[in-house]
Enzyme design. Structure first.
Site, short mmCIF file in Angstrom:
data_model
loop_
_atom_site.label_atom_id
_atom_site.label_comp_id
_atom_site.label_asym_id
_atom_site.label_seq_id
_atom_site.Cartn_x
_atom_site.Cartn_y
_atom_site.Cartn_z
CD GLU A 197 -8.46 43.74 13.04
OE1 GLU A 197 -8.27 44.91 13.27
OE2 GLU A 197 -8.18 43.26 11.82
NE ARG B 192 -14.81 49.17 0.85
CZ ARG B 192 -13.60 49.18 0.56
NH1 ARG B 192 -13.04 48.24 -0.38
NH2 ARG B 192 -12.61 49.68 1.17
CB CYS C 128 -14.93 41.26 10.77
SG CYS C 128 -14.88 39.84 9.66
CG HIS D 214 -9.91 40.56 10.01
ND1 HIS D 214 -9.94 41.67 10.69
CD2 HIS D 214 -10.92 39.86 9.40
CE1 HIS D 214 -11.38 42.01 10.17
NE2 HIS D 214 -11.81 40.98 9.48
#
Lengths: 208, 208, 208, 208
Positions: free
Chosen positions: D80, D90, D143, D167
């Site tokens: 990342e 979500r 994360c 990830h």
């Protein structure tokens, strides 16, 4: 009267048209009630875009700056939440430049959030039947570059303009000619959705 | 005058409309030059569909039988090349039935190819700017079931009818309401493509 | 003692290895309890494969014929349910041939179902932690061609051999070198899953 | 001796294990030549994570802070590039909280770039056959939250620690049980790739 600067891009790669350019033309032609629309079609060229968008912002000092660009492969209108200070091109731009792992503005902040009411715009888009999503990455090509540059100009020049970027899918015409099977969206579906999203801006200003 | 039987399906699942039904209505309303169009909207019910499509074929003995159905998640018009003798439903149909690993016709052949000029239809579709592909699987739900049943009826009853199945994407309206991010295609884009594809059939018959 | 003919393919395209070949070697080396394994690595060449698979079936008359092939882009072990009488290559094979819209066997049936216990094999695979799915299309390239040819040979020659095809993902090594972002599965994960799936065949024969 | 703080997450949702936790355990057990590895497994809870990562950084003042997390649906190891000041969940986290459109740090900067040598780490990963990519978005869940919080702590506390987030895909065991067809990667493939990537850090420090 809300003043909206609406920008699109020239075609790039092998495409003869760019849906973002077509959308700018359609939206300006049809007009948005309560808004004055100023349009610009920008080159897909990292060496020219920053100066041009900055000049447009200074010259017109619009209430809103809405930048449109093509995101081939996406299936929905994407309201971009953030612009990052990174240029990392997979392909050269139309001027032949290919920036790799480069900052857009040396010593600039890592990122700027959009100052548009993104979620309200997305919801207005969906409400008229145009698929739309909030997106966390505008990539690291010209679309992110103009988005970052515009937001940086607004912040550093002290402009009141609120600015953001919207990615659009390929049109059916582009997808039909593509070697890959990519999703598409008709210009008409996009226009209807974007008119609703721009209507949110007009209303927000009117009720402010 | 080419006689075309054009079928769609009722809505299923939580959807209130089915694009295949809307397309049948649009195509019949607009008409195809040189063709007489007979339409039928069929239930999403394995216990009813086979008898209904067989009766339609016997009653009308059309030159062409074009069956349409929704393939949520696909980005292009899909011209299906083959129907297989397998029903394997992930969800129940509208009558509450869920067939698993079952033949559609006991002791029937494993599969039937479409007898439509699929590649010419796909190319006609693309030529008018509607993304289209040839597909090797119509799934194992109602769409494949009606396709297999229709082809089986033509073969076993000795009908001259040439028959095939076309899957279409979700409409923008359906995709905008979907919990998943799925591709879509506007009815207008689909209608233009299908009119071109049906035009191939009219021409083929005229020049035969 | 179950006799299992296990086939893989040579590398094709720009790849230096083919996971199907590696799997055949691993599975033969480790062995399957209760099974005698006969192996063959076949050329990716439409002009040679049909004769070779037919000869192998006649010569060895195995209880089971398990054909393996690479499906770049898939994320799971795919147990193929059906082979179709169609060769339609997007790229040339290793002999330089590119069949387009061609039957594999003139006047052969449209398709043959696998005669393996596909669902039991898939479930055995999943039970040991190897992602697996049932698939409705083995494509229209060499994998489908050998699958159709083998099933056709079994039917027309009256062989008792039960035959089927299994597609496997790219290995991590292949995916790491790929220009596209494709899913992968390690050889070890595949071997464990396939050993469990082949165990189903041994048990089925033992209890028959 | 490079001091590396390596963190993973507890399981969340319906999963019983979290690959990031398993990887931390494997990497610590095997060790990295030239490195001292300090490990921590953090709760998937927005109300606890910021304080915990900050305390770990202050207490250990490591040369490197490598945070691992699961990205179900991705096919490759994702290095990342940027953490953004946005929490938009979500689903609720394990403490039952669901942040929507919220800043992680009020008045904090919009984003922080990773201070790891991301491209060198990605290339080292690929070189040993583990598929890996650079990613422009770590999402807006836990994360990204820990990534942003750690980078913010380093900057505001004046720590020399260089920090970044990686990830990882689902393991085959998780993917085999998933209702959706998702890509996977075996722990062994991930471990080999991450060992190579961490080796880059050791070398960089040794040659600095």
């Amino acid at each position: 009267m809300a003043r909206i600067l609406l920008t699109g891009f020239e075609p790039f790669g092998s495409a003869l048209v760019n849906p973002s350019q077509q959308l700018v033309q359609h939206l300006a032609h049809d007009g948005i009630a309560g808004a004055e629309i100023i349009t610009a079609i920008l080159p897909v060229a990292a060496r020219h875009v920053p100066q041009q968008i900055q000049q447009l912002l200074i010259e017109h000092q619009p209430d809103w700056c809405i930048m449109l660009g093509l995101a081939e492969g996406r299936a929905q209108i994407s309201f971009e939440r953030i612009a990052i200070n990174l240029a990392d091109f997979r392909i050269t731009d139309n001027a032949g430049d290919q920036l790799i792992d480069a900052p857009i503005v040396s010593n600039g902040p890592a990122a700027y959030f959009s100052t548009l009411p993104m979620r309200a715009m997305q919801e207005a888009c969906i409400a008229v039947g145009t698929p739309a999503e909030l997106s966390l990455s505008a990539g690291a090509y010209l679309c992110n570059l103009i988005f970052y540059t515009a937001r940086h100009a607004c912040e550093t020049l002290g402009l009141a303009t609120r600015a953001g970027f919207i990615h659009v899918p390929a049109t059916p015409e582009l997808a039909a000619q593509s070697a890959r099977a990519i999703p598409s969206m008709s210009l008409n579906t996009m226009v209807v959705g974007l008119q609703a999203a721009l209507g949110v801006l007009v209303n927000e200003l009117a009720t402010a």
